[in-house]
Write a protein that holds these residues in place. Sequence first.
Motif, PDB file in Angstrom:
ATOM      1  N   ARG A 147     -19.658  41.191  -1.858  1.00  0.00           N
ATOM      2  CA  ARG A 147     -21.578  41.990  -3.339  1.00  0.00           C
ATOM      3  C   ARG A 147     -21.553  43.085  -2.526  1.00  0.00           C
ATOM      4  NH1 ARG A 147     -25.644  36.994  -4.188  1.00  0.00           N
ATOM      5  NH2 ARG A 147     -27.453  38.307  -4.580  1.00  0.00           N
ATOM      6  N   SER A 148     -22.339  43.297  -1.311  1.00  0.00           N
ATOM      7  CA  SER A 148     -22.709  43.906  -0.361  1.00  0.00           C
ATOM      8  C   SER A 148     -22.285  45.121  -0.778  1.00  0.00           C
ATOM      9  CB  SER A 148     -23.311  43.692   0.674  1.00  0.00           C
ATOM     10  OG  SER A 148     -23.650  42.701   0.966  1.00  0.00           O
ATOM     11  N   PHE A 149     -21.074  45.107  -0.996  1.00  0.00           N
ATOM     12  CA  PHE A 149     -19.796  46.116  -1.242  1.00  0.00           C
ATOM     13  C   PHE A 149     -20.313  46.574  -2.899  1.00  0.00           C
ATOM     14  CE2 PHE A 149     -15.569  48.303  -2.758  1.00  0.00           C
ATOM     15  CZ  PHE A 149     -15.599  49.119  -1.847  1.00  0.00           C
ATOM     16  N   GLY A 157     -24.184  54.974  -7.018  1.00  0.00           N
ATOM     17  CA  GLY A 157     -23.803  55.817  -8.612  1.00  0.00           C
ATOM     18  C   GLY A 157     -22.347  55.894  -8.762  1.00  0.00           C
ATOM     19  N   LEU A 158     -21.337  54.893  -7.575  1.00  0.00           N
ATOM     20  CA  LEU A 158     -19.777  54.862  -7.880  1.00  0.00           C
ATOM     21  C   LEU A 158     -19.413  53.928  -8.250  1.00  0.00           C
ATOM     22  CD1 LEU A 158     -19.945  57.029  -4.438  1.00  0.00           C
ATOM     23  CD2 LEU A 158     -18.853  57.136  -6.351  1.00  0.00           C
ATOM     24  N   TRP A 159     -20.174  52.929  -8.801  1.00  0.00           N
ATOM     25  CA  TRP A 159     -19.377  51.397  -9.566  1.00  0.00           C
ATOM     26  C   TRP A 159     -18.113  51.980 -10.842  1.00  0.00           C
ATOM     27  CZ3 TRP A 159     -17.973  46.981  -8.712  1.00  0.00           C
ATOM     28  CH2 TRP A 159     -17.443  46.170  -9.708  1.00  0.00           C
ATOM     29  N   LEU A 173     -11.944  47.719   0.651  1.00  0.00           N
ATOM     30  CA  LEU A 173     -12.945  46.562   1.651  1.00  0.00           C
ATOM     31  C   LEU A 173     -12.040  45.619   2.305  1.00  0.00           C
ATOM     32  CD1 LEU A 173     -15.437  45.467   1.581  1.00  0.00           C
ATOM     33  CD2 LEU A 173     -15.052  43.881  -0.202  1.00  0.00           C
ATOM     34  N   ASN A 174     -11.355  44.868   2.258  1.00  0.00           N
ATOM     35  CA  ASN A 174     -10.624  44.207   3.528  1.00  0.00           C
ATOM     36  C   ASN A 174      -9.963  45.398   4.660  1.00  0.00           C
ATOM     37  OD1 ASN A 174     -10.889  41.154   1.774  1.00  0.00           O
ATOM     38  ND2 ASN A 174      -8.786  41.854   0.871  1.00  0.00           N
TER      39      ASN A 174
END
Length: 195
Positions: A147-149, A157-159, A173-174
């Motif tokens: 969620r924070s990531f 602006g990278l979603w 992320l992992n």
Amino acid sequence: MSEQKYRSRCYNLELYPDNDAHMGAMEFIRSNYHYVAILHDKDLKDDGSLVKPHYHVCVKFSQARWNTALAEELGIETRWMEKTGCWDSSALYLLHVGKDEKYQYSPDALEGDLVPSVCALLVVNDENERVISISDLLDKQKVISYRSFVRMCCEAGLWSDVRRMGVWGVYLLNEHNHNFCEYEKEFPTAFGEAL
């Protein structure tokens, strides 16, 4: 700025904080329009002295409006506004992007509901560079939730890039969280107390 009559969906305005009519217009814009604005209070003249502080404001409407009607609604003269030739150029000018001889304003100084539109223009156009930016953002974090990531990437602006990465974004992320925990176990004093 121009005195002729014309219609446009987008306008640039220049408003001065020491002018009561201008500040009344600014308050009206804040309450009623889709806009982005910035106070230019660090611009310099050729002699090195400060330019009088002023707001640059970009407003957008769903339908074209007459400049004279807009000026009347705002309580200012039409000379303080002009139709926007290119939204992107006007938006980037707020920060002086591409104007290296001018003071470079931070996106944090922007206000208004169209700030995300300006920030999106600042995102690097090369997909490889954007993915590297995501990795760099992660490298600055300790263990971080998905969620924070996602929030961090949205704010940068990278979603859209993370979304297109799909499962690879989760793997990234992992791996980051795993490597951070392993590094912290090996060098606990580098990060304070162990997890």
